[in-house]
Design an enzyme around this catalytic site. Structure first.
Site, mmCIF file in Angstrom:
data_model
loop_
_atom_site.group_PDB
_atom_site.id
_atom_site.type_symbol
_atom_site.label_atom_id
_atom_site.label_comp_id
_atom_site.label_asym_id
_atom_site.label_seq_id
_atom_site.Cartn_x
_atom_site.Cartn_y
_atom_site.Cartn_z
ATOM 1 N N SER A 1 0.822 -1.218 0.000
ATOM 2 C CA SER A 1 0.000 0.000 0.000
ATOM 3 C C SER A 1 0.854 1.266 0.000
ATOM 4 C CB SER A 1 -0.964 0.000 1.194
ATOM 5 O OG SER A 1 -0.255 -0.119 2.421
ATOM 6 N N ARG B 1 15.010 -1.671 7.486
ATOM 7 C CA ARG B 1 15.671 -2.235 8.657
ATOM 8 C C ARG B 1 16.997 -2.877 8.258
ATOM 9 N NH1 ARG B 1 13.068 -7.075 12.329
ATOM 10 N NH2 ARG B 1 14.835 -7.373 13.768
ATOM 11 N N PHE C 1 2.757 1.383 9.288
ATOM 12 C CA PHE C 1 2.808 0.539 10.475
ATOM 13 C C PHE C 1 1.454 0.519 11.185
ATOM 14 C CE2 PHE C 1 7.394 1.977 10.401
ATOM 15 C CZ PHE C 1 7.893 0.742 10.003
ATOM 16 N N ARG D 1 6.225 4.468 19.420
ATOM 17 C CA ARG D 1 7.268 3.764 20.178
ATOM 18 C C ARG D 1 8.664 4.063 19.624
ATOM 19 N NH1 ARG D 1 3.237 -0.281 20.105
ATOM 20 N NH2 ARG D 1 4.257 -1.454 18.420
ATOM 21 N N ASP E 1 -4.767 -2.930 -1.223
ATOM 22 C CA ASP E 1 -3.453 -2.305 -1.093
ATOM 23 C C ASP E 1 -3.269 -1.183 -2.107
ATOM 24 O OD1 ASP E 1 -1.989 -3.602 1.014
ATOM 25 O OD2 ASP E 1 -1.935 -5.399 -0.205
#
Length: 390
Positions: free
Chosen positions: A17, A37, A98, A105, A170
Site C-alpha cells: 500500500s 531495517r 505501520f 514507540r 493495497d
C-alpha cells in the site's frame, strides 16, 4: 522537469500500500528514500508471490520499489535514529504503514516529527484506522476484501465469496494516500504549513464500493442479489456479464435486449420486450444468451455487435493481450535495471501530463545501497577533526 522534482519523500512503509504510493511519487520526480531495517529490509523483499524470483528477491518488490533509494537503519539505535531525523528535517513528506502505536514507540509520531519539521506532510496508511475495536488487526489485502463485503459481491449467487485476483485494497489505499499527499503539498504552497494525511485500507475499499453501498443504504438496507448465472454486477440487469463462446469468452455490458435478440438472431430472446423485466428476469435472459452464444466464435459475435455500437469486448488473457495493437500502442512496458545490471520488464506510470509519459530505467535498490550517498547529501557523515578544530 518532472512535476515533483526536488520533493523529498522519506518512506518507512512496507509491503504494497505505502510503497505503491511512493512508486507513483517517484515516477513523477520525487526523491523517494526508502528507510529499511538493517540486515532485513522491507519484508516484501522476501514475500514471494510466485516461484519467480529476481536476484533472490520477490518480483513484487522489484515492481513496486523501482526508482527509489534505500537507506538501511536500525531505528532502535540512537545514532541511526538521529541520522534519520536529520533526513526528516529536510524532507517534504514522511510516509508509513505501520500498525497504530509503532511510530510512537520509535519516537517518530506526528507530533514529534512536526516539531522537527513543521512543514512536513505526514502520511500514514493503516488497516482499519486508529480507533475502534479493529484498529490493531492486521491490514492484509485478502482480509480487508473479506471484511469489507467485496468478496461477497463476486461470482454467481450460489458460489462461494470470491476475492479479486489482484491486491486491490493495497493498491487503492496507496492511490488514496498519494492523492492526499499531493493535495497537502498544494495546500502547503498556500499556508506554508504541513499536514497529517491518513488513509485506512478499510475506508479505501468501502469507497471503492460507493455505488453498491449507496444503493444498499437507500434501499431499506436490502442486500443486493447476485445473478445466478454470469454475474457481473449485483445491481445491473441482463445482459451484464461474461459469456462463453465457441472459442473463448465475450463480455456484454449494459444493452438493449430487444436489439440483441435481433442482432444475434436469437429467437428465444425476442419475448423479453418489457424493459422492466430485464432485471427481475435477468437469470432467465442470461441463460438464453449463454446457450446461444456458444454457437459461434467470439470474433464472429464481435463483427455483428461492434458495428451496432453494442458495448462488448473479447476476454483476453495476458498472452492474447500483449499481441494486440491496442495494447502495444500504449507502450506500457518499460525496462529497468537493477544495480547488478539485470534488466527487468515492468509497467510504467499510467499518468501523462501535457502528453508526456514519465519513465525511468532505475530498478529497485539493494538494501542500504544509498546509505553513503544519502549521508553525504544530508550531511550525516562525521568528518575527521582538522588542525583548525584542535
Amino acid at each position: 522537469m518532472k512535476p515533483l522534482q526536488d520533493i523529498i519523500v522519506v518512506d518507512f512503509s512496507q509491503f504494497l500500500s505505502g510503497p505503491s504510493a511512493g512508486l507513483r511519487l517517484a515516477d513523477m520526480g520525487a526523491q523517494v528514500i526508502k528507510i529499511e531495517r538493517t540486515g532485513v529490509g522491507d519484508i516484501c523483499r522476501q514475500l514471494y508471490v510466485s516461484n519467480v524470483m529476481i536476484e533472490g528477491e520477490s518480483t513484487i518488490f522489484h515492481a513496486i520499489n523501482r526508482n527509489k533509494q534505500s537507506y538501511a537503519a536500525d531505528l532502535k539505535n540512537e545514532d541511526d535514529l538521529e541520522k534519520v531525523k536529520k533526513i526528516i528535517a529536510r524532507a517534504d513528506v514522511l510516509m508509513h504503514n505501520f500498525r497504530p502505536g509503532v511510530m510512537e514507540r520509535l519516537g517518530l509520531d506526528y507530533e514529534t516529527v512536526k516539531a522537527i519539521n513543521p512543514q512536513i506532510i505526514y502520511a500514514e496508511v493503516s488497516g482499519y484506522g486508529n480507533e475502534g475495536p479493529w484498529k490493531d488487526l492486521p491490514g492484509q489485502d485478502l482480509l480487508l476484501q473479506a471484511v469489507s463485503g467485496l468478496t461477497w459481491l463476486s461470482s454467481n449467487r450460489s458460489d462461494n465469496p470470491t476475492p479479486m485476483g489482484v491486491a486491490v485494497v493495497d493498491i487503492l489505499a496507496g492511490t488514496h494516500i498519494a492523492q492526499g499527499i499531493l493535495a497537502a503539498l498544494f495546500q502547503r504552497t498556500i499556508t506554508n504549513e504541513g499536514s497529517l494525511v491518513q488513509v485506512s485500507m478499510l475506508e479505501s475499499i468501502l469507497d471503492f464500493q460507493f455505488e453498491v453501498l449507496t444503493c444498499f443504504y437507500n434501499d431499506g438496507r436490502q442486500l443486493p442479489v447476485r445473478s445466478e448465472i454470469n454475474n457481473g454486477h449485483a445491481y445491473l440487469s441482463a445482459p451484464y456479464g461474461i459469456y462463453k463462446t465457441a472459442d473463448g469468452y465475450l463480455a456484454l455490458a449494459m444493452g438493449n435486449i430487444t436489439q440483441l435478440a435481433t442482432l444475434l438472431e436469437c429467437e428465444p430472446l425476442q419475448k423479453f420486450t418489457n424493459m422492466a423485466e430485464w432485471f427481475v428476469k435477468r437469470d432467465e435472459i442470461k441463460t438464453v444468451l449463454a446457450e446461444h452464444l456458444t454457437a459461434r466464435a467470439t470474433d464472429a459475435w464481435l463483427a455483428v455487435l461492434e458495428p451496432a455500437d453494442i458495448w462488448c469486448a473479447k476476454v483476453y488473457d495476458y498472452d492474447m493481450l500483449v499481441e494486440e495493437n491496442g495494447y502495444q500502442a500504449l507502450n506500457m512496458e518499460i525496462k529497468v535495471k537493477t544495480s547488478n545490471g539485470l534488466s527487468i520488464t515492468t509497467t510504467r506510470c499510467p499518468i501523462r501530463i501535457d502528453g508526456e509519459i514519465y519513465t525511468s530505467d532505475i530498478g529497485a535498490p539493494l538494501l542500504g545501497e544509498h546509505n553513503v550517498q544519502l549521508e553525504e547529501q544530508f550531511g550525516l557523515k562525521k568528518h575527521p577533526i582538522s588542525n583548525y578544530e584542535m
